[in-house]
Design an enzyme around this catalytic site. Sequence first.
Site, PDB file in Angstrom:
ATOM      1  N   GLY A  11       0.793  -1.236   0.000  1.00  9.89           N
ATOM      2  CA  GLY A  11       0.000   0.000   0.000  1.00  9.89           C
ATOM      3  C   GLY A  11       0.820   1.279   0.000  1.00  9.89           C
ATOM      4  O   GLY A  11       0.337   2.320   0.450  1.00  9.89           O
ATOM      5  N   SER A  12       2.031   1.244  -0.555  1.00 10.51           N
ATOM      6  CA  SER A  12       2.803   2.498  -0.595  1.00 10.51           C
ATOM      7  C   SER A  12       2.137   3.510  -1.533  1.00 10.51           C
ATOM      8  O   SER A  12       2.220   4.720  -1.295  1.00 10.51           O
ATOM      9  CB  SER A  12       4.263   2.246  -0.974  1.00 10.51           C
ATOM     10  OG  SER A  12       4.369   1.803  -2.303  1.00 10.51           O
ATOM     11  N   MET A  89      -3.670  -7.385  -6.895  1.00 11.34           N
ATOM     12  CA  MET A  89      -3.095  -8.454  -7.716  1.00 11.34           C
ATOM     13  C   MET A  89      -4.137  -9.494  -8.133  1.00 11.34           C
ATOM     14  O   MET A  89      -3.968 -10.692  -7.912  1.00 11.34           O
ATOM     15  CB  MET A  89      -1.942  -9.137  -6.955  1.00 11.34           C
ATOM     16  CG  MET A  89      -0.846  -8.171  -6.534  1.00 11.34           C
ATOM     17  SD  MET A  89      -0.152  -7.239  -7.924  1.00 11.34           S
ATOM     18  CE  MET A  89       0.853  -8.516  -8.660  1.00 11.34           C
ATOM     19  N   ASN A 106      -5.567   2.260 -12.757  1.00 12.46           N
ATOM     20  CA  ASN A 106      -4.552   1.315 -12.292  1.00 12.46           C
ATOM     21  C   ASN A 106      -3.176   1.932 -12.509  1.00 12.46           C
ATOM     22  O   ASN A 106      -3.007   2.775 -13.391  1.00 12.46           O
ATOM     23  CB  ASN A 106      -4.649   0.009 -13.092  1.00 12.46           C
ATOM     24  CG  ASN A 106      -3.651  -1.033 -12.624  1.00 12.46           C
ATOM     25  OD1 ASN A 106      -3.447  -1.210 -11.414  1.00 12.46           O
ATOM     26  ND2 ASN A 106      -3.000  -1.706 -13.553  1.00 12.46           N
ATOM     27  N   HIS A 108       0.709   0.668 -13.383  1.00 12.01           N
ATOM     28  CA  HIS A 108       1.460  -0.509 -13.824  1.00 12.01           C
ATOM     29  C   HIS A 108       2.945  -0.144 -13.884  1.00 12.01           C
ATOM     30  O   HIS A 108       3.294   0.912 -14.414  1.00 12.01           O
ATOM     31  CB  HIS A 108       0.955  -0.962 -15.208  1.00 12.01           C
ATOM     32  CG  HIS A 108       1.672  -2.170 -15.702  1.00 12.01           C
ATOM     33  ND1 HIS A 108       1.428  -3.423 -15.194  1.00 12.01           N
ATOM     34  CD2 HIS A 108       2.668  -2.314 -16.617  1.00 12.01           C
ATOM     35  CE1 HIS A 108       2.239  -4.301 -15.784  1.00 12.01           C
ATOM     36  NE2 HIS A 108       2.992  -3.644 -16.656  1.00 12.01           N
ATOM     37  N   ASP A 144      -3.819  -4.547 -18.623  1.00 11.59           N
ATOM     38  CA  ASP A 144      -2.792  -3.504 -18.787  1.00 11.59           C
ATOM     39  C   ASP A 144      -2.853  -2.814 -20.149  1.00 11.59           C
ATOM     40  O   ASP A 144      -1.820  -2.406 -20.699  1.00 11.59           O
ATOM     41  CB  ASP A 144      -1.377  -4.088 -18.565  1.00 11.59           C
ATOM     42  CG  ASP A 144      -1.215  -4.687 -17.178  1.00 11.59           C
ATOM     43  OD1 ASP A 144      -1.856  -4.185 -16.245  1.00 11.59           O
ATOM     44  OD2 ASP A 144      -0.460  -5.661 -17.039  1.00 11.59           O
ATOM     45  N   GLN A 172       8.807   7.136  -8.509  1.00 11.77           N
ATOM     46  CA  GLN A 172       8.047   7.822  -9.566  1.00 11.77           C
ATOM     47  C   GLN A 172       6.548   7.537  -9.431  1.00 11.77           C
ATOM     48  O   GLN A 172       5.716   8.410  -9.648  1.00 11.77           O
ATOM     49  CB  GLN A 172       8.531   7.366 -10.947  1.00 11.77           C
ATOM     50  CG  GLN A 172       9.958   7.763 -11.256  1.00 11.77           C
ATOM     51  CD  GLN A 172      10.115   9.273 -11.281  1.00 11.77           C
ATOM     52  OE1 GLN A 172       9.456   9.964 -12.028  1.00 11.77           O
ATOM     53  NE2 GLN A 172      10.981   9.770 -10.429  1.00 11.77           N
TER      54      GLN A 172
HETATM   55  C1  GRF Z   1       3.330  -1.125  -7.582  1.00 13.58           C
HETATM   56  O1  GRF Z   1       4.646  -1.304  -7.970  1.00 13.58           O
HETATM   57  C2  GRF Z   1       2.418  -1.002  -8.757  1.00 13.58           C
HETATM   58  O2  GRF Z   1       3.045  -0.545  -9.896  1.00 13.58           O
HETATM   59  C3  GRF Z   1       1.934  -2.406  -8.972  1.00 13.58           C
HETATM   60  O3  GRF Z   1       1.878  -2.975  -7.690  1.00 13.58           O
HETATM   61  C4  GRF Z   1       2.791  -2.318  -6.825  1.00 13.58           C
HETATM   62  C5  GRF Z   1       2.052  -1.922  -5.584  1.00 13.58           C
HETATM   63  O4  GRF Z   1       2.890  -1.421  -4.586  1.00 13.58           O
HETATM   64  N1  GRF Z   1       0.656  -2.385  -9.655  1.00 13.58           N
HETATM   65  P1  GRF Z   1       2.269  -0.817  -3.260  1.00 13.58           P
HETATM   66  O5  GRF Z   1       1.394  -1.891  -2.630  1.00 13.58           O
HETATM   67  O6  GRF Z   1       1.488   0.399  -3.613  1.00 13.58           O
HETATM   68  O7  GRF Z   1       3.443  -0.512  -2.388  1.00 13.58           O
END
Ligand code: GRF
Length: 215
Positions: A11-12, A89, A106, A108, A144, A172
């Site tokens: 969840g970053s 996911m 989304n 990606h 995607d 980024q």
């Molecule tokens: C990210 O790298 C995003 O591009 C992909 O899943 C990852 C999720 O990271 N879809 P976080 O859970 O938001 O840290």
Amino acid sequence: MNIVVLLSGSGSNLQAIINGINAGRIPGQIVKVISNRPAVKGLERARNHNIDTTVIDHTHFSTRIEFDRALKCTIDDCQPDLIVLAGFMRVLSDEFVTHYQGKMLNIHPSLLPKFKGLNTHARAIEANESQHGCSVHFVSAKLDSGAIIGQAGVAIEANDTPETLSNKVQKQEHELYPTCVALFCAGHVKWSLEGVLYKGKPLQKTGLTLSELLT
Ligand code: GRF
């Protein structure tokens, strides 16, 4: 603007969006965070900010469509204006995606249309790419492949590993995603059958760069 965030892990990106809302950059509020996995860090981040959370564990459903329908019920109860996939996911059924056409985003980890699917950082290094990055797009039935709002790039250096590259790309992501969410919530970014409209004008297929989006 009422936002529902779906995630499966750390969840970053959720955190970056929460920070954007708290800083007054995003004219919206997160009304719920939904995870398909119990006890992930993303749920903890939401609770730390008093955001309502729900776990809908996909392993408790025997088919994809049953899981998607349960997810849809929970989302629709929130009457969201925007659904944000932030590291969610799960492949979503056509029925689900069509229901939210034009209001589901989304992120990606690649410069789409390159490297759809998984393990994007390793694949970009293996392919000897000099540039890599991330893309924010509307979700469409094909994985995607939805209309792209924006992309942010990073250089691949000779000593990069999938891990170092992933860290650079995530930095980024944390700029790009809140920026795109803010533009959607402000009504500057809209989905149309022909592609993304930015301030009423159609965008090229790869969307805008982060610096273009920020000006
Ligand atoms: C990210 O790298 C995003 O591009 C992909 O899943 C990852 C999720 O990271 N879809 P976080 O859970 O938001 O840290």
